[in-house]
Design a protein around this motif. Structure first.
Motif: not given
Length: 173
Positions: A105-106, A108-113
């Motif tokens: 999840l982190f 993926e969150a970094k990718h979306y950030h």
């Protein structure tokens, strides 16, 4: 409980073939009574002998049974400990698995950030371009209006000039 006992004296039973029988020995046939049939009446068992036999049997098997009982208790305790340890390991495994999910999840969150930051930069760039284009459009509009105004003034001047150049009839006095 039946205890094998030798037949009383004078009543010996034999199962030998008839040609070997001696005088006075009874012969058992198929329809004759079983050899144990009269024993219960003729045989009296002493309580002391039964008690001694029971004690001997117990003394022979009891230590082994007690050791087996203790071994089973130890095995049961070890099994409980093993089950607790297994449950702890399972919970650790689930926690590790959830940590992997959290790491995913982190990531993926970094990718979306990163995507969000790039979109924001692009939006700022587009905002700057549109602002520049609006300023340019405003300047062009003002320039056109000024040119239009100058043309209008020029036309008016020419119209006035032509008006002044046109012959005017003299006034009669």
């Amino acid at each position: 409980m039946s205890v094998p006992v030798a037949p009383p004296a004078g009543r010996a039973l034999t199962t030998a073939p008839p040609d070997r029988l001696e005088a006075g020995e009874p012969l058992l046939g198929l329809n004759d009574a079983s050899p144990d049939e009269g024993l219960a009446e003729d045989f009296t068992v002493e309580d002391k002998a039964v008690e001694q036999l029971a004690e001997g049997l117990l003394s022979h098997y009891l230590p082994d049974l007690q050791r087996s009982k203790q071994a089973l208790q130890e095995l049961s305790q070890n099994q409980v400990i093993l089950l607790d340890t297994l449950e702890q390991e399972i919970s650790k495994f689930k926690e590790c698995h959830s940590m992997l999910d959290i790491n995913a999840l982190f990531t993926e969150a970094k990718h979306y950030h990163t995507k969000l930051v790039s979109i924001r930069k692009e939006m700022l760039m587009l905002h700057e371009k549109t602002s520049k284009l609006k300023k340019r459009a405003l300047k062009l509009q003002q320039k056109r209006q000024k040119e239009e105004l100058e043309r209008e003034q020029q036309r008016e001047k020419e119209f006035e000039r032509e008006k002044q150049l046109t012959a005017k009839p003299a006034k009669r006095t």
